[in-house]
Structures are given as structure tokens and as C-alpha cells.
Scaffold this motif. Structure first.
Motif, PDB file in Angstrom:
ATOM      1  N   PRO A 426       0.851  -1.194   0.000  1.00  0.00           N
ATOM      2  CA  PRO A 426       0.000   0.000   0.000  1.00  0.00           C
ATOM      3  C   PRO A 426       0.885   1.242   0.000  1.00  0.00           C
ATOM      4  CG  PRO A 426      -0.744  -1.572   1.649  1.00  0.00           C
ATOM      5  CD  PRO A 426       0.580  -2.074   1.135  1.00  0.00           C
ATOM      6  N   PRO A 427       0.510   2.306  -0.730  1.00  0.00           N
ATOM      7  CA  PRO A 427       1.366   3.488  -0.849  1.00  0.00           C
ATOM      8  C   PRO A 427       1.841   4.048   0.473  1.00  0.00           C
ATOM      9  CG  PRO A 427      -0.437   3.637  -2.404  1.00  0.00           C
ATOM     10  CD  PRO A 427      -0.707   2.429  -1.559  1.00  0.00           C
ATOM     11  N   LYS A 428       0.975   4.102   1.473  1.00  0.00           N
ATOM     12  CA  LYS A 428       1.363   4.679   2.764  1.00  0.00           C
ATOM     13  C   LYS A 428       2.423   3.813   3.447  1.00  0.00           C
ATOM     14  CE  LYS A 428      -3.032   7.031   3.606  1.00  0.00           C
ATOM     15  NZ  LYS A 428      -2.688   8.368   4.039  1.00  0.00           N
ATOM     16  N   VAL A 429       2.298   2.489   3.288  1.00  0.00           N
ATOM     17  CA  VAL A 429       3.278   1.577   3.883  1.00  0.00           C
ATOM     18  C   VAL A 429       4.590   1.667   3.114  1.00  0.00           C
ATOM     19  CG1 VAL A 429       3.767  -0.814   4.513  1.00  0.00           C
ATOM     20  CG2 VAL A 429       1.425   0.049   4.621  1.00  0.00           C
ATOM     21  N   ARG A 430       4.501   1.779   1.788  1.00  0.00           N
ATOM     22  CA  ARG A 430       5.700   1.902   0.969  1.00  0.00           C
ATOM     23  C   ARG A 430       6.473   3.166   1.337  1.00  0.00           C
ATOM     24  NH1 ARG A 430       4.417   2.950  -4.775  1.00  0.00           N
ATOM     25  NH2 ARG A 430       2.908   1.310  -4.364  1.00  0.00           N
ATOM     26  N   GLN A 431       5.727   4.228   1.638  1.00  0.00           N
ATOM     27  CA  GLN A 431       6.359   5.476   2.046  1.00  0.00           C
ATOM     28  C   GLN A 431       7.181   5.273   3.312  1.00  0.00           C
ATOM     29  OE1 GLN A 431       4.656   9.885   2.328  1.00  0.00           O
ATOM     30  NE2 GLN A 431       3.622   8.514   3.723  1.00  0.00           N
ATOM     31  N   CYS A 432       6.612   4.546   4.279  1.00  0.00           N
ATOM     32  CA  CYS A 432       7.324   4.274   5.531  1.00  0.00           C
ATOM     33  C   CYS A 432       8.546   3.395   5.282  1.00  0.00           C
ATOM     34  CB  CYS A 432       6.379   3.614   6.539  1.00  0.00           C
ATOM     35  SG  CYS A 432       5.056   4.699   7.133  1.00  0.00           S
ATOM     36  N   PHE A 433       8.391   2.415   4.393  1.00  0.00           N
ATOM     37  CA  PHE A 433       9.507   1.535   4.054  1.00  0.00           C
ATOM     38  C   PHE A 433      10.641   2.326   3.411  1.00  0.00           C
ATOM     39  CE2 PHE A 433      11.683  -1.142   0.926  1.00  0.00           C
ATOM     40  CZ  PHE A 433      12.128  -2.167   1.738  1.00  0.00           C
ATOM     41  N   SER A 434      10.300   3.194   2.450  1.00  0.00           N
ATOM     42  CA  SER A 434      11.313   3.988   1.758  1.00  0.00           C
ATOM     43  C   SER A 434      12.049   4.902   2.727  1.00  0.00           C
ATOM     44  CB  SER A 434      10.665   4.818   0.648  1.00  0.00           C
ATOM     45  OG  SER A 434      10.110   3.997  -0.339  1.00  0.00           O
ATOM     46  N   TYR A 435      11.336   5.415   3.718  1.00  0.00           N
ATOM     47  CA  TYR A 435      11.957   6.298   4.707  1.00  0.00           C
ATOM     48  C   TYR A 435      13.088   5.583   5.441  1.00  0.00           C
ATOM     49  CZ  TYR A 435      12.523   9.231   8.846  1.00  0.00           C
ATOM     50  OH  TYR A 435      13.054  10.003   9.848  1.00  0.00           O
ATOM     51  N   CYS A 436      12.937   4.280   5.651  1.00  0.00           N
ATOM     52  CA  CYS A 436      13.952   3.523   6.390  1.00  0.00           C
ATOM     53  C   CYS A 436      15.268   3.410   5.624  1.00  0.00           C
ATOM     54  CB  CYS A 436      13.424   2.135   6.738  1.00  0.00           C
ATOM     55  SG  CYS A 436      12.074   2.168   7.954  1.00  0.00           S
ATOM     56  N   SER A 437      15.271   3.801   4.352  1.00  0.00           N
ATOM     57  CA  SER A 437      16.523   3.750   3.580  1.00  0.00           C
ATOM     58  C   SER A 437      17.534   4.787   4.056  1.00  0.00           C
ATOM     59  CB  SER A 437      16.230   3.967   2.090  1.00  0.00           C
ATOM     60  OG  SER A 437      15.751   5.285   1.856  1.00  0.00           O
ATOM     61  N   ILE A 438      17.113   5.720   4.915  1.00  0.00           N
ATOM     62  CA  ILE A 438      18.068   6.705   5.447  1.00  0.00           C
ATOM     63  C   ILE A 438      19.028   6.058   6.432  1.00  0.00           C
ATOM     64  CG2 ILE A 438      16.376   8.566   5.173  1.00  0.00           C
ATOM     65  CD1 ILE A 438      16.054   8.591   8.211  1.00  0.00           C
ATOM     66  N   PHE A 439      18.694   4.869   6.938  1.00  0.00           N
ATOM     67  CA  PHE A 439      19.563   4.192   7.892  1.00  0.00           C
ATOM     68  C   PHE A 439      20.568   3.312   7.147  1.00  0.00           C
ATOM     69  CE2 PHE A 439      15.410   4.602  10.093  1.00  0.00           C
ATOM     70  CZ  PHE A 439      15.806   5.548  11.026  1.00  0.00           C
ATOM     71  N   PRO A 440      21.806   3.219   7.645  1.00  0.00           N
ATOM     72  CA  PRO A 440      22.805   2.353   6.998  1.00  0.00           C
ATOM     73  C   PRO A 440      22.391   0.893   7.069  1.00  0.00           C
ATOM     74  CG  PRO A 440      23.814   3.844   8.621  1.00  0.00           C
ATOM     75  CD  PRO A 440      22.336   3.912   8.831  1.00  0.00           C
ATOM     76  N   LYS A 441      22.967   0.087   6.209  1.00  0.00           N
ATOM     77  CA  LYS A 441      22.699  -1.343   6.203  1.00  0.00           C
ATOM     78  C   LYS A 441      23.055  -1.952   7.561  1.00  0.00           C
ATOM     79  CE  LYS A 441      23.735  -5.627   3.752  1.00  0.00           C
ATOM     80  NZ  LYS A 441      24.532  -6.280   2.710  1.00  0.00           N
ATOM     81  N   ASP A 442      22.171  -2.831   8.047  1.00  0.00           N
ATOM     82  CA  ASP A 442      22.354  -3.538   9.320  1.00  0.00           C
ATOM     83  C   ASP A 442      22.285  -2.616  10.533  1.00  0.00           C
ATOM     84  OD1 ASP A 442      22.709  -6.060   8.104  1.00  0.00           O
ATOM     85  OD2 ASP A 442      24.775  -5.547   7.641  1.00  0.00           O
ATOM     86  N   TYR A 443      21.799  -1.401  10.352  1.00  0.00           N
ATOM     87  CA  TYR A 443      21.640  -0.469  11.477  1.00  0.00           C
ATOM     88  C   TYR A 443      20.496  -0.951  12.365  1.00  0.00           C
ATOM     89  CZ  TYR A 443      21.049   3.984  13.940  1.00  0.00           C
ATOM     90  OH  TYR A 443      20.962   4.961  14.896  1.00  0.00           O
ATOM     91  N   LYS A 444      20.749  -0.994  13.659  1.00  0.00           N
ATOM     92  CA  LYS A 444      19.732  -1.459  14.600  1.00  0.00           C
ATOM     93  C   LYS A 444      18.997  -0.274  15.213  1.00  0.00           C
ATOM     94  CE  LYS A 444      21.987  -5.796  15.915  1.00  0.00           C
ATOM     95  NZ  LYS A 444      22.489  -6.610  17.050  1.00  0.00           N
ATOM     96  N   ILE A 445      17.682  -0.299  15.113  1.00  0.00           N
ATOM     97  CA  ILE A 445      16.870   0.769  15.682  1.00  0.00           C
ATOM     98  C   ILE A 445      15.575   0.164  16.199  1.00  0.00           C
ATOM     99  CG2 ILE A 445      15.886   1.316  13.421  1.00  0.00           C
ATOM    100  CD1 ILE A 445      15.695   4.239  14.405  1.00  0.00           C
ATOM    101  N   GLY A 446      15.154   0.621  17.357  1.00  0.00           N
ATOM    102  CA  GLY A 446      13.933   0.103  17.964  1.00  0.00           C
ATOM    103  C   GLY A 446      12.704   0.468  17.156  1.00  0.00           C
TER     104      GLY A 446
END
Length: 498
Positions: A426-446
Motif C-alpha cells: 500500500p502506498p502509505k506503507v511503501r512510504q514508511c519503508f522507503s523512509y527507512c533507507s536513510i539508515f545504513p545497512k544492518d543499522y539497529k533501531i527500535g
């Protein structure tokens, strides 16, 4: 992903603009009418956004149309930010009694500027709205926050649900035997070595299940009994940062370890000597890419020097050169799954357990699973995607998709399957997923922190009374965790979200 049009974000930006115009600027002559026009235009555009979002994949004209819509919405957001800042400034001045009769007029130029900008945005949206007619979009009357029904999120901890793994029983047994064997003993494919430390490498294509196999071995009862509490899991990834990996090893041994990753090598080596000397341990170094011999020798040296006889290191990698560089005692070349194993895995993801399976869908699913060519990740992703699709036509679209026509390049095919799964969010979920690309690979965040960041960006919007943004965020995370290549550190966190 960065080039995708974030439809959910466009909606919220324009809605905020509409609200602002009515509440703050509507007193200016003619502005209220412009805002009402803006609201009407956007209502018409909003009805076709879902169809436009689907059709932008493969249709450059639609993608361009959405791009113009996004730019207009982002310009509107700039207007919002400037006007909101002025409002806060005036509130502060009022509290400090600096605001007076004359300063009240100071904001008039900005109000007029904002009003003029709204007129321009309205005209642009009017042109965009008229242009949409040429595409013949389908109108969507679905409530905007309806989210597809999904089952519980898959396991994303360092543990693994063995019932969800197919076709790796023989691989697991072979590696377990290697790990619990005495130093110097030989096994199929193993070479005798004089060192007390043996290195076992799991080698295979991306998406083949190397990490899953390592998790199966790591959680095997025999392995746990053999190594006791000295079992350490470290995700290495592309950067072979020696002090960082040593720090992670020490942190796994002692969660109260207080030194930082920036500690000197000497300090960390002393701590490794204290923790590892005379002890038999198992260290898993997952997802290794680096081929620098000198770095590997430096990284492994404390483990070789301090560990007791029988200590083992398991390395997972898709790079054959890594296996030869690190001097593996045994390299396990992970193979593709059989068609039957792929089908069993696919059905476990595509059909709800206990429900009667549609025989026609089962037949189509068999063809889809076979086309995955033995790659578990591709099977999992498509199986999870098909669970939300209920008609034969939807299944046939996937079975006959153009992304299968990639010759013998299995890796490219896997990437296309992952993109397909992403595009079906769903577009709104995809938006949230794309936002997570600001974090480096394997970055751990709660996960709670991620949800708060989504909230701050305006990605989570309440549509009914009694609903909480946090609950919407939790549901979005459940959807994302259905995608096999998406993992949240959130699934390993405490109730506090750490």
C-alpha cells in the motif's frame, strides 16, 4: 526506491495546506475561495491516486504526471513550514509582551505572499487535474486507511522458526557435525589443520538462505550443549571494521561491557584475552563481503590465540574469494532448492494454515514456485505477496509476469521479484519503508523509535475516532515484516523499544 512517488505523503501535505488556508489565511479577501477550489481539485485527484500509483510502474507518462503532483505538494509544504514558523514566532512574542499593535501588521506581507502562493498551487493542481483525464484512471472509493489483512509477522529475531524452513535438513546435519567434531578430525570436505580454531564457511548466492542455515545450526540443541554459553552471533556486512566486530563479540559475551567501539585495539584485545582464554566458543560472522587478507588475519588472530581447542567460527558469504581468503577448514556450497521444496515453502506462505486451498490457485502456485528456480528468498517473497491476492487473474498476472524473462541471471530475477513485492505494498506503507533507507545497512533501531519518526514526518494519519498513530505504525511494521528481505531490530527489542 528513491524515485518512487510517495502518494501517502502527497495526500497529507495537501490536506495540511487546505487546513492551514481555512484557519489562518482565509480572512484575506478571495483566499477562502481559492482554498475551497484547492480542496475540490485535490478531492478529485485523490480518487485516482491508488490506480495512478499502480500504473506508474512501466508507464513513464503516469510517472511524470505523479512527479508533477509531488512537486506541487512539496512546494505547498514549503509554504506550510514558513507560515507555521511565523505563527510560532508571533506566539512567542505575545508571551513575552513584545507583540504590539504595529507588530501585528508585520505578518501581513507573509500572509499576502502565502495567499499568492496558494493561488499558484491551485492553478498548478487544476492543470494536473485536467491532465489526469487523458489517462483514464479508475476511481478508488476505498477508505484511505484500509490496510490489507495480514497474518502475524514472520520471525525476524536471531532465532529461526524451523517449521518455516524447507530443504535444509541435510545441510544442517553436515555443518553441525563439523562444529561438534574434535580439532583435526576429518569429515567430508574438511581438511586437517594444526590450529585450535576451525573456520566453516557457508557459501551461496544472495537469497539462497545462508543466514537461515546458520541460524538453524546456531540454535541446534547439540551445538548449544557443545559450546554452552560461549555462542556469539555478529553481523559483519560490507565493512570489515575490526574494532567494531571485536566490540560486538565482547558485547555478546557480556551485555554489561562498557567500553566503546572506538576503544583502541590494545584495550579490546586485552578484554578478548580475559573473556576467551581457555574457553571453547562458537562465533558466527554473518554476511561477510571483505576480501582483504591482512584484515581477516588481524580480525581472527585473537580468536586463534586465546580460544581453547575445539573453538569454531562460521562465516556466511556470497563471495567465493572470501572463503579462500579466510582459510576455511571447510566450505559448504549451498545449493538451490528442488521444485518440490520450493512448492512446499511457497504454499506455507501463500495459503493460510488450516484453510481449504483453491485447486486452481494451487496449480498456478506450482508454476510460480517452479519459476523461482530454487531460490528460497524469491519463493518466500512471492508466497507472502500471493496470500493477499484472492483471484485467479491476480495469480496469473504474477505467473506470466515479464520479470521472469531474464535468461539465466538468477540474481537479477530475485531483485525483480523483490521490486514486485515492494510495488505491491500500500502506498502509505511503501512510504514508511522507503523512509527507512536513510539508515545504513544492518543499522539497529527500535521499532518504537521508527514509529515516532514516521509520526514526526506525518506518515501516520488517524482516520477514525479512538485510533492511535502508534497502532497504525505497529500495523505497518507487521506488513513490512511479511516481506522476507525486510527485518526490524524491533522484533528483538524489549517492551520499552530499546
Amino acid at each position: 526506491m528513491a524515485e518512487e512517488i510517495l502518494v501517502g505523503g502527497v495526500e497529507e501535505i495537501v490536506k495540511r495546506l487546505v487546513s492551514l488556508g481555512i484557519d489562518e489565511i482565509g480572512l484575506l479577501r478571495g483566499v477562502k475561495e481559492d482554498v475551497e477550489k484547492l480542496q475540490t481539485i485535490f478531492t478529485h485527484i485523490q480518487l485516482v491516486l491508488q490506480d495512478a500509483d499502480k500504473r506508474q510502474v512501466g508507464d513513464e507518462r503516469v510517472k511524470l504526471w505523479l512527479q508533477k503532483l509531488k512537486e506541487a505538494a512539496y512546494d505547498a509544504e514549503d509554504i506550510l513550514a514558513e507560515f507555521a514558523f511565523d505563527g510560532l514566532r508571533r506566539q512567542v512574542l505575545a508571551k513575552t509582551k513584545v507583540l504590539n499593535f504595529f507588530s501585528c501588521f508585520a505578518s501581513l506581507p507573509l500572509k499576502f505572499k502565502t495567499a499568492h502562493s496558494i493561488q499558484n498551487i491551485t492553478k498548478r493542481l487544476k492543470d494536473i487535474n485536467e491532465e489526469k483525464v487523458s489517462f483514464g484512471f479508475n476511481i478508488d472509493n476505498t477508505p484511505e486507511n484500509v490496510i490489507p489483512n495480514v497474518d502475524a509477522a514472520r520471525e525476524t529475531t536471531s532465532l529461526v522458526n524451523e517449521s518455516e524452513v524447507f530443504g535444509r535438513e541435510t545441510d544442517k546435519v553436515k555443518i553441525v557435525d563439523m562444529l561438534i567434531s574434535d580439532p583435526g578430525s576429518s569429515s567430508a570436505g574438511a581438511t586437517t589443520t594444526t590450529t585450535t580454531l576451525s573456520i566453516v564457511t557457508i557459501l551461496g548466492l544472495g537469497g539462497l538462505g545462508k543466514t537461515t542455515l546458520a541460524q538453524l545450526v546456531f540454535n541446534d540443541a547439540t551445538v548449544k550443549k557443545h559450546f554452552g554459553s560461549m555462542m556469539i552471533w555478529v553481523c559483519v556486512s560490507e565493512d570489515l571494521a575490526i574494532t567494531t566486530i571485536w566490540f560486538k563479540i565482547l558485547k555478546e559475551i557480556d551485555s554489561c561491557f562498557t567500553q566503546s567501539e572506538s576503544s583502541s585495539k590494545q584495550e579490546l584485545q586485552k578484554k578478548l584475552e580475559k573473556e576467551l582464554s581457555g574457553k571453547k566458543f562458537l562465533v558466527v560472522l554473518d554476511d561477510c563481503w571483505h576480501k582483504d587478507l591482512h584484515k581477516w588475519e588481524e580480525l581472527i588472530l585473537p580468536l586463534k590465540v586465546y580460544g581453547a581447542a575445539g573453538s569454531k567460527v562460521v562465516v556466511t558469504t556470497r563471495e567465493e574469494n572470501v572463503a579462500s581468503t579466510i582459510g576455511s577448514s571447510y566450505t559448504h556450497d549451498l545449493q538451490l532448492l528442488s521444485d518440490d521444496q520450493c512448492l512446499r515453502l511457497f504454499e506455507s506462505k501463500a495459503f493460510v494454515q488450516g484453510e481449504t486451498k483453491n485447486s486452481n490457485l494451487v496449480k498456478i502456485g506450482e508454476a510460480i514456485a517452479k519459476k523461482c528456480r530454487g531460490v528460497p528468498l524469491a519463493v518466500k517473497v512471492l508466497g507472502g505477496l500471493m496470500r493477499s491476492k484472492k483471484t485467479e487473474q491476480e495469480w496469473l498476472v504474477i505467473r506470466d509476469g515479464e520479470f521472469w524473462e531474464l535468461g539465466g541471471d538468477v540474481q537479477k530475477q530475485v531483485i525483480e521479484i523483490l521490486k514486485l513485492s515492494y510495488n505491491n505494498l500500500p502506498p502509505k506503507v511503501r512510504q514508511c519503508f522507503s523512509y527507512c533507507s536513510i539508515f545504513p545497512k544492518d543499522y539497529k533501531i527500535g521499532k518504537n523509535e521508527v514509529i515516532r519518526l514516521w509520526m514526526a514526518q506525518g506518515f501516520l494519519q488517524i482516520s477514525k475516532e479512538g485510533e492511535l498513530m502508534e497502532d497504525i505504525g505497529e500495523e505497518f511494521i507487521r506488513i513490512l515484516c511479511r516481506i522476507s528481505f525486510f527485518q526490524f531490530a524491533a522484533e528483538r527489542e524489549t517492551d520499552e523499544g530499546t
